[in-house]
Design a protein around this motif. Structure first.
Motif, mmCIF file in Angstrom:
data_model
loop_
_atom_site.group_PDB
_atom_site.id
_atom_site.type_symbol
_atom_site.label_atom_id
_atom_site.label_comp_id
_atom_site.label_asym_id
_atom_site.label_seq_id
_atom_site.Cartn_x
_atom_site.Cartn_y
_atom_site.Cartn_z
ATOM 1 N N CYS A 146 -1.163 7.419 1.206
ATOM 2 C CA CYS A 146 -2.633 7.412 1.230
ATOM 3 C C CYS A 146 -3.209 6.106 1.484
ATOM 4 O O CYS A 146 -4.403 6.154 1.655
ATOM 5 C CB CYS A 146 -3.114 8.139 -0.128
ATOM 6 S SG CYS A 146 -2.802 6.955 -1.468
ATOM 7 N N GLY A 147 -2.300 5.026 1.499
ATOM 8 C CA GLY A 147 -2.923 3.651 1.733
ATOM 9 C C GLY A 147 -3.837 3.119 0.425
ATOM 10 O O GLY A 147 -4.249 1.990 0.918
ATOM 11 N N THR A 148 -3.351 3.730 -0.612
ATOM 12 C CA THR A 148 -4.146 2.989 -1.936
ATOM 13 C C THR A 148 -3.352 1.780 -2.146
ATOM 14 O O THR A 148 -2.108 1.685 -1.948
ATOM 15 C CB THR A 148 -4.116 3.963 -3.002
ATOM 16 O OG1 THR A 148 -4.883 4.894 -2.657
ATOM 17 C CG2 THR A 148 -4.574 3.333 -4.160
ATOM 18 N N CYS B 9 2.006 7.450 -5.043
ATOM 19 C CA CYS B 9 1.640 6.152 -5.425
ATOM 20 C C CYS B 9 2.531 6.063 -6.880
ATOM 21 O O CYS B 9 3.065 5.069 -6.942
ATOM 22 C CB CYS B 9 0.369 6.192 -5.651
ATOM 23 S SG CYS B 9 -1.153 6.112 -4.419
ATOM 24 N N LYS C 244 0.814 -1.175 -0.141
ATOM 25 C CA LYS C 244 -0.071 -0.046 -0.001
ATOM 26 C C LYS C 244 0.912 1.177 0.185
ATOM 27 O O LYS C 244 2.016 1.348 0.430
ATOM 28 C CB LYS C 244 -0.934 0.047 1.156
ATOM 29 C CG LYS C 244 -1.785 -1.117 1.131
ATOM 30 C CD LYS C 244 -3.013 -0.966 2.100
ATOM 31 C CE LYS C 244 -4.066 -2.105 2.103
ATOM 32 N NZ LYS C 244 -5.012 -1.875 3.215
ATOM 33 N N CYS C 245 0.279 2.480 -0.507
ATOM 34 C CA CYS C 245 1.156 3.621 -0.833
ATOM 35 C C CYS C 245 1.292 4.168 1.064
ATOM 36 O O CYS C 245 0.112 4.147 1.496
ATOM 37 C CB CYS C 245 0.325 4.676 -1.579
ATOM 38 S SG CYS C 245 1.104 6.372 -1.399
ATOM 39 N N PRO C 246 2.487 4.362 1.383
ATOM 40 C CA PRO C 246 2.473 4.845 2.794
ATOM 41 C C PRO C 246 1.933 6.268 2.838
ATOM 42 O O PRO C 246 1.377 6.516 4.126
ATOM 43 C CB PRO C 246 3.933 5.028 2.815
ATOM 44 C CG PRO C 246 4.721 5.016 1.432
ATOM 45 C CD PRO C 246 3.676 4.517 0.577
#
Length: 163
Positions: free
Chosen positions: A62-64, A80, A58-60
């Motif tokens: 935004c969490g995507t 991302c 996951k992207c640190p």
């Protein structure tokens, strides 16, 4: 209320179960159908769909997750692109033809666009001069506009098209 399965969308369906109510969005409800009534936990549906959410990067910022990009074609933020660089670059190259952004003004190192903007500015000034009946200024402005237009027509504005 947020969907108990994807934890993203607004839940529109409520399924009453012995283990507690389950709230699902339209997408999850459509995919899971009546099976939603038999699952023990929301994580059951993740395994039911064949998604391994535990080891997914996951992207640190935004969490995507990468699977979200695969499903929607949209990244969550600018970070991302760095996080998923290896996976995203083939798609970016296929869609845009290259992976390096060179800006909006690549021809002639921006000289072409500077000349166009200058010509537009001079035209607006020419209109004001004509309205105010300043004929000497109008002549000078018209001459300057003509010179810039000739340079643009010859494409003799400096730089090269490869820049």
């Amino acid at each position: 209320m947020i969907c108990s399965n994807c934890n993203k969308n607004l839940a529109t369906h409520c399924i009453e179960r012995a283990g507690g109510d389950l709230f699902l969005c339209d997408d999850c409800y459509e995919r899971l159908g009546e099976a939603a009534e038999y699952g023990a936990e929301p994580d059951f549906f993740v395994s039911f769909l064949g998604i391994d959410d535990t080891n997914e990067r996951k992207c640190p910022a935004c969490g995507t997750a990468l699977s979200e990009y695969s499903a929607t074609g949209l990244v969550g933020c600018a970070h991302c692109y760095e996080t998923f660089r290896k996976e995203l670059m083939p798609s970016v190259r296929r869609i845009h033809g290259k992976t390096l952004h060179i800006g909006k003004r690549p021809l002639g190192d921006g000289k072409f666009f500077e000349l166009v903007e200058e010509r537009n500015r001079l035209r607006a000034e020419l209109e004001r001069a004509l309205k105010e009946k300043r004929m000497k200024d109008a002549e000078r402005l018209n001459r300057d506009i003509r010179e810039i237009s000739e340079i643009l027509l010859r494409r003799d504005f400096g730089g090269s098209e490869d820049e």
